[in-house]
Design an enzyme around this catalytic site. Structure first.
Site, short mmCIF file in Angstrom:
data_model
loop_
_atom_site.label_atom_id
_atom_site.label_comp_id
_atom_site.label_asym_id
_atom_site.label_seq_id
_atom_site.Cartn_x
_atom_site.Cartn_y
_atom_site.Cartn_z
N GLY A 264 31.90 26.66 -66.22
CA GLY A 264 32.03 25.49 -67.06
C GLY A 264 32.81 25.78 -68.33
N VAL A 268 29.93 30.19 -74.03
CA VAL A 268 28.91 30.96 -73.32
C VAL A 268 29.32 31.19 -71.88
CG1 VAL A 268 26.50 30.99 -72.56
CG2 VAL A 268 27.06 30.16 -74.84
N GLU A 289 37.22 23.94 -62.73
CA GLU A 289 37.98 22.94 -63.48
C GLU A 289 38.95 23.64 -64.41
OE1 GLU A 289 34.54 19.72 -64.48
OE2 GLU A 289 34.43 21.68 -65.42
N ASN A 379 29.28 16.35 -76.11
CA ASN A 379 30.59 16.21 -75.48
C ASN A 379 30.56 15.32 -74.24
OD1 ASN A 379 31.50 18.08 -77.40
ND2 ASN A 379 31.06 19.80 -76.07
N GLY A 383 31.94 18.23 -65.69
CA GLY A 383 31.86 18.46 -64.25
C GLY A 383 30.61 19.16 -63.81
#
Length: 503
Positions: A264, A268, A289, A379, A383
């Site tokens: 993602g 982190v 992504e 945010n 995805g």
């Protein structure tokens, strides 16, 4: 310029950003290219915002994107008060403030869903698609830049198209895109993708040249990523995850080169990915992504053989290095539309290992990844839901505490649920790892508290769980105390209970 604008029929369509912006009227809906600060429309939206501020008249548009934008576009549009509704993801503090005060509507969508909703006609029709490109080919095909995002679906369904032809973006990007757009639901064939490095579409976005109303020449690089360097805690998270993956290989549940990896957005997740650098794992593949710094570091180290993504989002130094040495990556990269990178059908078929970031996790494995204290949007879900529900392994990582220990990331009950316990396989903090597969809620609670919670909160979590157990139930809770942690933080500035003073 003519090496980039190779369709000479378009020569008379070159306009200024200001002229292109003048075509956009109050109440319209615009679709902007861009995915996590990469390949975004850069100058026309800013020219539109300047026009709105100068005119000082009521003006509002709906703004669809792939994900977050760079070049302060979201901030400037928010400050101009010109955005009525924004979707499906953003990451700008100014825009976040407008959303949380209620002056801007925000639709938080799974990133694979936006294209489907546009295709169905279930949202406002797009008046103008404004997309960045590195070239327009001889036959009028648009070659995207460092992201694809939703650009192809915007171009397909918009009434008009404005192309920002960015001469600063590397011409070497041409050839790394694989544009595939599924047919409408009910008339759709299976998506023919069975391997990470497989091509199935076109090298660019096919468009009727008559639909392109204007071409704006630009010369501006993407905004650099804002991720921070790995630290001791993220190194521990990575170590716990790598140990788990070794055991999966040893048990025969994963091959030696694991399975295609997804990571993602954010510091982190990128730092955890970075942990593979010093591991024994090689010949790794990525189906994700965003391709962040760690992906290119792993390519440089010979760890990743191929990476498929939706955008390339890099820090300033890494961006410069990749631009200067792009030839060494060209044969190892593909950029696709986000409805393909995030498509449940492909995620399930390829059997991904999905690694995403949580804001907070509760003792039963529910994950909040969007709303601080239950109502303040950060945010968006991005995805993570596409991947978590459909991956072979849905892994969520987070540090166990925040704000110097005033906040516990492991709580009695998450204040907002983005990913239910049914979609979460593994939780990892710097304290340890909880493998939740095949566990009942009561088993999950014990494992998460023991393995993932920070020691300063473990006793408090255990006390809550034991009180809940006394009340019974399949998923025991003390409802009047379930959100007491968040209430305490709001009132006292800490989730930690004050212990009675000794007398």
């Amino acid at each position: 310029m003519w090496e980039r604008l190779r369709d000479k029929r378009m020569a008379n369509k070159i306009v200024t950003a200001e002229e292109a912006a003048s075509w956009i009227e109050d109440g319209m809906t615009i679709g902007l290219s861009g995915f996590t600060r990469a390949g975004d429309a850069k100058v026309v939206p800013l020219a539109l915002a300047e026009r709105v501020k100068k005119d000082n008249k009521p003006f509002g548009v709906n703004v669809y994107t792939g994900a977050s934008l760079g070049s302060d576009v979201d901030a400037v549009m928010a400050e101009a008060g010109m955005v009525q509704k924004r979707l499906p993801f953003q990451a700008d503090p100014v825009m976040r403030g407008k959303i949380n005060e209620g002056s801007m509507m925000f639709v938080d969508q799974h990133l694979s869903h936006t294209a489907e909703l546009i295709r169905q006609g279930a949202m406002n029709a797009i008046d103008y698609a404004i997309v960045e490109a590195v070239a327009i080919t001889e036959d009028g095909m648009i070659i995207p830049a460092t992201s694809v995002g939703n650009s192809n679906i915007f171009v397909d369904y918009a009434k008009h198209v404005i192309v920002e032809l960015n001469l600063a973006q590397s011409a070497e990007l041409e050839g790394i895109h694989d544009i595939y757009t599924p047919a409408s639901q009910g008339a759709r064939e299976p998506i023919p993708l069975t391997a990470v490095d497989q091509r199935m579409g076109t090298a660019g976005i096919v468009v009727d040249p008559e639909k392109i109303k204007g071409i704006v020449l630009t010369n501006q690089l993407d905004s650099p990523s804002t991720i921070v360097e790995p630290d001791a805690e993220t190194a521990k998270i990575a170590a716990h995850l790598l140990a788990f993956l070794r055991e999966e290989v040893k048990a025969g549940r994963l091959p030696e080169n694991l399975a295609p990896l997804q990571s993602g957005i954010g510091s982190v997740a990128n730092a955890v990915f970075n942990g593979f650098l010093d591991s024994e794992f090689t010949d790794l593949t990525v189906y994700s992504e965003v391709l962040q710094d760690a992906v290119f570091d792993l390519m440089d180290a010979g760890k990743i053989s191929f990476a498929s993504g939706c955008s390339i989002t890099l820090t300033a130094d890494k961006m410069q290095y990749v631009r200067e040495h792009f030839a060494q990556y060209r044969d190892k990269l593909l950029l696709r539309p986000q409805e393909i990178t995030n498509h449940p059908e492909i995620i399930r078929r390829l059997g991904l290992i999905a690694i995403n970031t949580a804001i907070e996790v509760d003792i039963y494995g529910n994950v909040n990844s969007t709303n601080v204290s239950g109502s303040k949007m950060m945010n968006g879900i991005g995805g993570s839901g596409d991947f978590a529900r459909n991956a072979r392994l849905g892994i969520f990582v987070t540090k166990s505490i925040a704000k110097g220990g005033k906040i516990s990331s492991i709580v009695s009950f998450v204040s907002h649920v983005d990913h239910t316990e049914h979609d979460v396989d593994v939780i990892v903090t710097e304290q340890g790892l909880a493998d939740l597969r095949g566990l009942a809620p009561r088993e999950r609670a014990v494992k998460i508290i023991e393995n993932c919670a920070h020691p300063m909160y473990r006793e408090q979590l255990t006390a809550y769980y034991e009180e809940a157990l006394a009340r019974g139930g399949h998923t025991p809770h003390v409802l009047e105390k379930a959100f007491s942690w968040h209430v305490r933080y709001a009132l006292e500035g800490t989730m930690l209970e004050k212990k009675p003073a000794l007398t």
